[in-house]
Write a protein that holds these residues in place. Structure first.
Motif, PDB file in Angstrom:
ATOM      1  N   ALA A  79      28.539  42.231  54.724  1.00 12.47           N
ATOM      2  CA  ALA A  79      27.573  41.203  54.366  1.00 12.47           C
ATOM      3  C   ALA A  79      28.153  40.359  53.228  1.00 12.47           C
ATOM      4  O   ALA A  79      29.206  40.662  52.664  1.00 12.47           O
ATOM      5  N   ASP A  88      26.092  48.267  56.201  1.00  7.77           N
ATOM      6  CA  ASP A  88      26.906  47.067  56.441  1.00  7.77           C
ATOM      7  C   ASP A  88      27.785  46.771  55.218  1.00  7.77           C
ATOM      8  O   ASP A  88      27.284  46.540  54.125  1.00  7.77           O
ATOM      9  N   ARG A  89      29.110  46.772  55.410  1.00  6.91           N
ATOM     10  CA  ARG A  89      30.039  46.496  54.308  1.00  6.91           C
ATOM     11  C   ARG A  89      30.545  45.055  54.335  1.00  6.91           C
ATOM     12  O   ARG A  89      31.292  44.649  53.448  1.00  6.91           O
ATOM     13  N   LYS A 122      23.035  41.779  50.966  1.00 13.00           N
ATOM     14  CA  LYS A 122      23.621  43.098  50.774  1.00 13.00           C
ATOM     15  C   LYS A 122      24.000  43.751  52.091  1.00 13.00           C
ATOM     16  O   LYS A 122      25.093  44.315  52.236  1.00 13.00           O
ATOM     17  N   GLU A 123      23.110  43.676  53.061  1.00 15.20           N
ATOM     18  CA  GLU A 123      23.382  44.290  54.352  1.00 15.20           C
ATOM     19  C   GLU A 123      22.468  43.704  55.418  1.00 15.20           C
ATOM     20  O   GLU A 123      21.308  43.402  55.167  1.00 15.20           O
ATOM     21  N   THR A 177      19.530  40.506  53.019  1.00 14.14           N
ATOM     22  CA  THR A 177      20.644  40.324  53.951  1.00 14.14           C
ATOM     23  C   THR A 177      21.946  39.968  53.225  1.00 14.14           C
ATOM     24  O   THR A 177      23.024  40.083  53.814  1.00 14.14           O
ATOM     25  N   CYS A 229      25.608  44.856  44.133  1.00 14.18           N
ATOM     26  CA  CYS A 229      26.663  44.716  45.138  1.00 14.18           C
ATOM     27  C   CYS A 229      28.012  44.340  44.541  1.00 14.18           C
ATOM     28  O   CYS A 229      29.019  44.326  45.251  1.00 14.18           O
TER      29      CYS A 229
END
Length: 450
Positions: free
Chosen positions: A318, A315-316, A309-310, A307, A96
């Motif tokens: 997180a 999801d950008r 990460k997304e 979570t 990430c």
């Protein structure tokens, strides 16, 4: 240590009277007759960073998903996320950390932090002060110590928290309340974001506040004669007046003055607001604030490490993508404005996370090995200091304690870690604990080598 209180003619503490000014909420507890604790002019600062931005990841960020992945470890250790190469050959980051990987040649990683304290409150105290906690004394955080030894360069407070300081600490410890972090509050990412205490309360005009300030000033003079104080602190009402009456202060907190391209670079959206908080921190140090803490919560990942990460597909916003974007933008922006060499940037939390994934798919508290990222302020570029072992379980070499980190931070800020502050009863306390040493690979020669 509680601040010294003064009293009015009716027996009530004067700080209660100052609250009548209505603009002093953020500075309640200050007394205009409070004696200075450090009866010295402060250590010389011929060189060193002029400012520090600390990105504090509250809850204990996982080093294995961010700054110290273990791609060759068993799956129960390396976890569900991968790793990526960086601009520095042989150095990998969590998958990430894409934007941070692109600027790794401007960053130093310390991968061998170690501590015995795996509980949030005590770990926070250790990391933010350099001292292991004791029941008899709360030590000051870095920003408070800097606020005590150096005069602010503007009307803005010397120690600011965006949006708030960690609840585990007062921030100022045994130092005067005036060194405590000024808490911005709110969410800088919100369209209607406003900083508390910069606007007048309904019915309270500048003229009325000026008259009230003059009256309190007269009471201060009377009280000083009674107390025969050697050094008088700044009253809460005067500080609040200066902020409310200052266009400089209002503009410093006004993110709408930034181009949309810059705001987008730091990241918009999501609940954390870390991107816009980092942008606000840049605006504040640009205007002379020496220490800003950017607080980011929600890093206590006992359940489902994914979570970070997304929280849903694509999801950008997180935690890891948001932090990656904000940190990289801050370093890049500071450099483009010619501020990076004189601004120290830190990313850290109170401890790391267990090498093995737990039954809930998360990681538990792990202080035995974790990481800190640093940039600017004289820090060498593209360097990794220390290593954890193959499982990220313990330092494999160059163990660094939070006390050593404190000595390193103060040294980079141009301060002698052995310089002494004083408690209200005159007890001398070093900036960093006795025996703590700056990290040689970051600061150069240590006392041991000299």
């Amino acid at each position: 240590m509680k601040p010294i209180l003064s009293y009015n003619w009716d027996g009530r503490p004067r700080r209660d009277f100052l609250r009548l000014g209505m603009m002093a909420g953020a500075f309640a507890g200050l007394s205009a007759s409070q004696r200075s604790i450090a009866n010295n002019s402060g250590p010389a600062k011929a060189t060193g960073a002029k400012a520090c931005i600390l990105i504090w990841l509250d809850g204990g960020p996982s080093h294995l998903e961010s700054f110290d992945p273990k791609p060759d470890a068993p799956v129960e250790v390396r976890g569900p996320l991968g790793s990526i190469a960086t601009k520095v050959p042989g150095v990998r980051l969590g998958e990430c950390m894409e934007r941070t990987a692109e600027i790794m040649d401007r960053i130093t990683l310390v991968r061998s932090l170690t501590s015995p304290l795996g509980e949030h409150a005590v770990g926070t105290h250790y990391m933010l002060t350099g001292y292991q906690p004791t029941p008899v004394l709360e030590y000051p955080a870095y920003g408070a110590a800097l606020a005590e030894v150096h005069q602010p360069r503007s009307v803005l407070p010397a120690h600011i928290a965006v949006p708030k300081f960690d609840d585990a600490l007062s921030g100022n410890g045994f130092l005067p309340t005036r060194t405590a972090p000024f808490t911005v509050g709110g969410n800088p990412d919100s369209p209607n974001f406003k900083v508390r205490d910069l606007e007048f309360y309904p019915g309270l005009t500048l003229d009325r506040l000026q008259r009230r300030k003059q009256m309190v000033g007269q009471l201060d003079q009377f009280h000083r004669k009674l107390q025969q104080a050697d050094v008088v602190g700044e009253s809460a009402l005067q500080r609040a007046y200066q902020l409310a009456a200052s266009q400089e202060a209002k503009q410093a907190f006004d993110l709408s003055q930034e181009p949309q391209a810059i705001r987008n670079l730091y990241g918009r959206g999501g609940g954390s607001g870390i991107g816009q908080s980092c942008l606000l921190a840049r605006r504040l140090v640009q205007r002379g604030v020496p220490f800003v803490t950017v607080g980011s919560t929600g890093w206590d990942t006992h359940q489902n490490i994914r979570t970070l990460k997304e929280r849903f597909p694509g999801d950008r916003n997180a935690h890891l993508p948001s932090m990656d974007r904000a940190f990289a933008a801050l370093v890049t922006d500071l450099e483009s404005q010619g501020m990076l060499d004189e601004t120290l940037v830190l990313v850290m939390g109170e401890f790391g996370r267990t090498p093995k994934i737990n039954a809930g798919g998360g990681r538990d508290h792990w202080p035995n090995a974790y990481s800190v990222a640093m940039a600017g302020g004289g820090v060498p570029r593209g360097v990794v200091v220390g290593q954890s072992d193959a499982l990220g379980e313990r330092p494999a070499d160059l163990p660094v304690t939070p006390a050593d980190l404190a000595a390193t931070i103060y040294t980079l800020m141009g301060l002698d870690p052995a310089f002494e502050l004083h408690t209200s009863d005159g007890r001398p306390v070093r900036l960093a604990p006795d025996g703590a040493e700056p990290i040689r690979e970051i600061c150069g020669v240590t006392e041991r080598d000299a």
